[in-house]
Design a protein around this motif. Structure first.
Motif, PDB file in Angstrom:
ATOM      1  N   LYS A  47       0.759  -1.743   0.335  1.00 22.57           N
ATOM      2  CA  LYS A  47      -0.225   0.158  -0.033  1.00 22.57           C
ATOM      3  C   LYS A  47       0.910   0.789  -0.186  1.00 22.57           C
ATOM      4  N   LEU A  48       1.425   1.259  -1.310  1.00 21.11           N
ATOM      5  CA  LEU A  48       3.029   2.365  -1.076  1.00 21.11           C
ATOM      6  C   LEU A  48       1.753   3.810  -0.456  1.00 21.11           C
ATOM      7  N   GLU A  49       1.296   3.875  -1.592  1.00 23.72           N
ATOM      8  CA  GLU A  49       0.367   5.350  -1.771  1.00 23.72           C
ATOM      9  C   GLU A  49      -0.117   5.329  -0.279  1.00 23.72           C
ATOM     10  N   LYS A  50       0.134   5.012   0.798  1.00 23.06           N
ATOM     11  CA  LYS A  50      -0.743   5.603   1.668  1.00 23.06           C
ATOM     12  C   LYS A  50       0.465   5.221   2.976  1.00 23.06           C
ATOM     13  N   ALA A  51       1.685   4.070   2.168  1.00 25.66           N
ATOM     14  CA  ALA A  51       2.806   4.152   3.694  1.00 25.66           C
ATOM     15  C   ALA A  51       3.305   5.706   3.689  1.00 25.66           C
ATOM     16  N   LEU A  52       3.453   6.206   1.946  1.00 20.60           N
ATOM     17  CA  LEU A  52       3.903   7.265   2.090  1.00 20.60           C
ATOM     18  C   LEU A  52       3.626   8.669   1.502  1.00 20.60           C
ATOM     19  N   ALA A  53       2.577   8.757   2.139  1.00 16.32           N
ATOM     20  CA  ALA A  53       2.386  10.266   2.067  1.00 16.32           C
ATOM     21  C   ALA A  53       2.299  11.830   1.427  1.00 16.32           C
ATOM     22  N   PHE A  54       2.649  11.446   0.198  1.00 18.32           N
ATOM     23  CA  PHE A  54       4.083  12.771  -0.142  1.00 18.32           C
ATOM     24  C   PHE A  54       3.569  13.117  -1.591  1.00 18.32           C
TER      25      PHE A  54
END
Length: 972
Positions: A664-671
């Motif tokens: 869930k990369l888009e949630k894990a790194l919310a930049f």
């Protein structure tokens, strides 16, 4: 003029550029150029090649800069510079002189006074000179630097250049720089920096720090052509600043180290100084990604603000975390020239020194501002530099800080970008409001740092479903929580995880920890250990750390892994046994940095996740839910460049995810996606790229090779195909990318169908390297995994593993003629055989060294198509015959090795009575037994030998003398 040559295309171009007077290339001031010293003029300025400092320039200038010096005192400064230790300690002493930090007792004034060697305020008060092919000898070894730059007669920077067509020219140039350090450290103790270039690249680094990861790519904002880069870099004011401001010496664990700032650090320093002078804007945010040297940038900013009179004796406050404070870096901050440093020992101590309006540098941690009275110091020449600003100033502590110093300028430094939740508040409002729309005063992104080699790429692999945490549980108790968004500190993360009871229990279940530990042990021994790297296990909490250690010891030797965490009250015995004293932890951290020492795996949960740089760290086994800043900071522990003793470079960093965070990369790194572009990629992407490379290999290399009917035909095909230099360059780049991916993936079962292809490509690579570019050490290209691959196929490969080496004797030619191989292969085999023989016997038979020079000349002509294959083979056969004849004649004449070398050189030059002259020269040398190490004795023998040779051949006497001296010295 030969197009593309080192001397004309590179060396002379640089000298012409830096000597031109063109203001448009200046960065700081009007570019008035460097003054050229010809080699003839240089010889008049130096007594001999042992002299480093140009005293006829140095002495008048130093007296002008220091009018109080007598002639004798000026001479004493020169002697002190010339007598420094020939090592990094001596280099530090010279640097301190250049910065004006060293003093001399002035007899007329009866006191010590600091000596200025460079005028840093008025650049035009200095003399700037440049020369080519600067020769230096310490009496034992001799070197020749391509271009050397002098300020006031002191050599400060040199260039090692290579022709643009030379494959791996920068590697060869760096190896020469390393050789200069080994063989002539006296010169390198004076010089402060160096440049490597071959038109395509322009790299710079500091002397006494010659690891390739400390070479930096010089690039201007304009991204101009080579002329622009050279003129911008060698702007005279920039060079003065480079030497006096952008070099740092620090001591870590009693080891002296030297650092030179990278381009983005210099850029940030200049921007911060400009912001500090701005009367309206009082905020700024520097985002330089993790591993790009923020701490050194902060130190230089602090020094420049303190030294600049425009700030009227300011106060600089540097806020850092505990790791930095305890790292010894700040204990040695005076080494950079900051004289007044105060480290806040407590809240009370900090309050007292702020009330007293302490000037200079104050180093503190943010928590010491808790309870600080409002407006304790209202001056506007206070400058606060805040490390890890995204977390340091959040909440009440930030309010206390800014309330106490209301008129200060605040510059935040961060290693992670602003997360999406912060764009209207916190970090953005505090530091970024003066730089809309993004909020950065200066930015050095993750993608830029990878491109520059400041960090290595990161890859991740998801552990199997049976080892990962249930997706719904992870979402519910962590990823969907509002409190978990924008996490900037490990302690904040731990507070969130304390509430995730079910999630933590699932992570720490006995059955799961047993399986994960078994997986880690197997993965480490198969994937990581063969590369020579180390690993972290990041556990969810301290208890999990102890449990992992317990399980790992069942699969690995106990000394492979150690636990590092802080002691807590009421811990059970199985956790207490892992407690470490401060000294034990310090030693453990230090040992972990060494690839050859235990432990190989550190098990952590809080400690070492920030502020601990271990370049040898390659793999992180992540078993703790993380996101945003904390996740970026943690995984960046494995992105530091590393080069082992053999010169092999770490290709990437690897994260093995046991939680499912990267699913869930888009949630894990919310930049913003542009800010984290290229931060981490799935290993599946590498597999796709590997297949693309294998397909290319078949098209261009493997299929054409397999159409050849015999092994000799295959080798002949390889040598013929790669005769073209562009094809070799392309193949080398292809092979490096392919083997980097192989090293990361191996021994994944995915690779099994391609091992035959890899073996064949590796053999092709070795043959091409040995034939066309033997100066490059092939060990650097082959990791243990690649070497094991070749060994596995050693008896069944479709082509030989390397070119043949023949024993050099009277039968060599006969053996060569009987070989059923092409003439081209014979040329390479014979040159390699002669080279190997002379490397083995050259010390005992110096005359052989003259032959190796001729072999290299023949092979250069052959590779440049200046002679045909048959002509090259014939010339090599003649040299082989010469070796055999010389060996027989030495036995017959019964001469000593040095005497026979002289005789053989005289014979080769066509000098009559060669045997008699050789005996006379030998007698001269015996009168001066230490001539190889004493410059005085060397001058005497040269004078006597030249007088003798002139009688026999006046025209060639000097040339013959130089050859005799060169070959006899090389043999020693």
């Amino acid at each position: 003029m030969k197009f593309g040559s080192e001397k004309y295309a590179v060396q002379e171009s640089i000298v012409n550029y830096v000597c031109e007077a063109q203001a448009e290339y200046s960065v700081y001031s009007e570019f008035t150029g460097w003054h050229y010293i010809s080699r003839d003029d240089l010889s008049r300025l130096r007594h001999n090649n042992t002299q480093i400092i140009l005293e006829n320039i140095f002495l008048p200038k130093i007296k002008k800069l220091n009018p109080f010096l007598s002639d004798d005192e000026a001479e004493e400064v020169l002697k002190q510079l010339e007598r420094v230790r020939p090592d990094i300690e001596g280099n530090l002493t010279v640097w301190q002189f250049l910065k004006g930090l060293k003093s001399l007792y002035i007899q007329s004034e009866k006191r010590q006074r600091n000596i200025r060697l460079i005028d840093t305020e008025n650049i035009n008060n200095n003399d700037f000179h440049v020369t080519e092919e600067f020769e230096f000898t310490n009496g034992i070894r001799a070197i020749k630097q391509d271009i050397v730059f002098f300020i006031n007669g002191i050599p400060v920077i040199f260039i090692e250049s290579k022709a643009p067509h030379v494959l791996q020219g920068m590697d060869i140039a760096l190896e020469q720089v390393r050789r200069y350090h080994r063989e002539c450290p006296e010169l390198l103790a004076i010089e402060q920096a160096f440049v490597l270039t071959h038109l395509i690249k322009f790299l710079y680094g500091s002397t006494w720090n010659v690891n390739s990861k400390n070479l930096y790519n010089w690039k201007e904002e304009s991204q101009g052509d080579f002329e622009s880069l050279v003129k911008a870099f060698f702007d005279r004011e920039r060079i003065v600043r480079l030497i006096t401001d952008y070099i740092l010496f620090t001591r870590k664990d009693d080891l002296l180290q030297k650092v030179i700032l990278r381009p983005h650090q210099m850029r940030a320093v200049e921007k911060v100084i400009d912001r500090a002078k701005d009367k309206e804007k009082r905020r700024g945010l520097i985002w330089h990604t993790q591993g790009s040297g923020k701490t050194y940038t902060m130190i230089v900013v602090a020094k420049k603000i303190i030294e600049d009179p425009v700030f009227e004796n300011p106060t600089v406050i540097m806020l850092v975390d505990r790791n930095e404070l305890e790292s010894q870096l700040f204990g040695n901050i005076q080494a950079v020239g900051i004289e007044h440093v105060e480290i806040a020992q407590s809240k009370e101590h900090l309050q007292r020194i702020l009330k007293e309006q302490k000037r200079g540098l104050i180093v503190s941690m943010i928590h010491k501002f808790e309870g600080m009275p409002k407006s304790i110091d209202t001056r506007n020449n206070i400058f606060v530099l805040i490390d890890e600003a995204h977390r340091t100033t959040s909440g009440k502590l930030g309010n206390y800080l800014m309330g106490a110093l209301p008129n200060a300028t605040y510059i935040g430094f961060t290693g992670t970008p602003i997360d999406k939740t912060s764009y209207g508040n916190n970090t953005f409002l505090i530091f970024g409001k003066d730089d809309p729309p993004r909020g950065y005063l200066d930015k050095y992104s993750i993608a830029e740092s990878i491109e520059d080699g400041a960090t290595v790429p990161l890859h991740y692999s998801l552990a199997g479903n049976e080892l990962r945490i249930d997706k719904e549980l992870l979402e519910k108790e962590f990823l969907e929580l509002k409190e978990a968004e924008g996490l900037s500190d490990v302690e904040e993360l731990n507070r969130v995880l304390e509430l995730a009871v079910n999630l933590k229990n699932a992570i720490k279940s006995k059955n799961r920890i047993e399986k994960v530990a078994e997986y880690i042990a197997r993965h480490y021994t198969e994937y990581v250990e063969p590369l020579g790297y180390k690993a972290f296990v990041v556990a969810v909490d301290r208890e999990a750390c102890a449990l992992y250690k317990q399980e790992l010891d069942k699969h690995l030797p106990p000394d492979y892994s150690r636990v590092i965490y802080s002691p807590y009250y009421n811990d059970p015995e199985f956790m207490i046994k892992h407690y470490l004293s401060e000294e034990e932890e310090k030693r453990l951290r230090k040992d972990f940095l060494d690839a050859e020492k235990m432990p190989k795996i550190l098990i952590v949960t809080n400690k070492l996740l920030t502020g601990f740089d271990a370049p040898v760290l390659y793999c992180m086994y992540l078993d703790k839910p993380m996101r945003d800043h904390v996740l970026l900071q943690t995984i960046s522990r494995v992105n530091r460049p590393y080069e082992d003793k053999e010169g092999r470079k770490k290709p990437a960093g690897l994260v093995v995810d046991f939680i499912g965070i990267f699913d869930k990369l888009e949630k894990a790194l919310a930049f913003d996606s542009s800010d984290i572009e290229g931060i981490i990629t799935d290993l599946e992407v590498l597999k796709k790229r590997f297949l693309e490379l294998i397909e290319k290999a078949h098209t261009f290399y493997l299929d054409p090779l397999r159409r050849q009917t015999s092994e000799s035909k295959k080798v002949e095909f390889i040598l013929e195909y790669f005769y073209d230099e562009d094809k070799r360059r392309e193949f080398y780049e292809f092979f490096k990318e392919l083997t980097d991916i192989y090293n990361i993936l191996s021994p994944d079962a995915f690779l099994r169908p391609y091992l035959d292809d890899l073996d064949t490509l590796t053999r092709i690579y070795r043959i091409v390297r040995e034939a066309y570019d033997p100066s490059i050490d092939i060990k650097r290209e082959f990791t243990k995994k690649v070497e094991e691959l070749v060994k596995r196929y050693v008896h069944q490969g479709e082509i030989k593993d390397a070119l043949e080496v023949y024993e050099i004797n009277e039968n060599t030619l006969k053996i060569l003629e009987e070989k059923n191989i092409s003439d081209k292969e014979k040329v390479f085999n014979l040159s390699k055989s002669i080279d190997a023989y002379i490397k083995k016997e050259g010390l005992n038979s110096p005359y052989l060294l003259s032959i190796i020079d001729r072999v290299e000349n023949i092979m250069t002509q052959f590779k440049n198509r200046q002679v045909t294959t048959k002509e090259a083979l014939e010339k090599l056969k003649q040299l082989l015959d010469e070796i055999n004849r010389a060996r027989q004649e030495q036995i017959k004449t019964n001469m000593k090795s040095d005497e026979f070398t002289i005789y053989w050189l005289l014979r080769h030059e066509g000098v009559k009575d060669a045997e008699k002259i050789a005996k006379d020269i030998q007698q001269i040398m015996e009168r001066y037994p230490y001539w190889k190490s004493s410059s005085v004795q060397e001058r005497e023998i040269k004078k006597n030998i030249l007088a003798l040779l002139v009688k026999y051949d006046e025209n060639k006497a000097i040339d013959i003398l130089n050859k005799i001296i060169r070959y006899l010295k090389r043999s020693s």
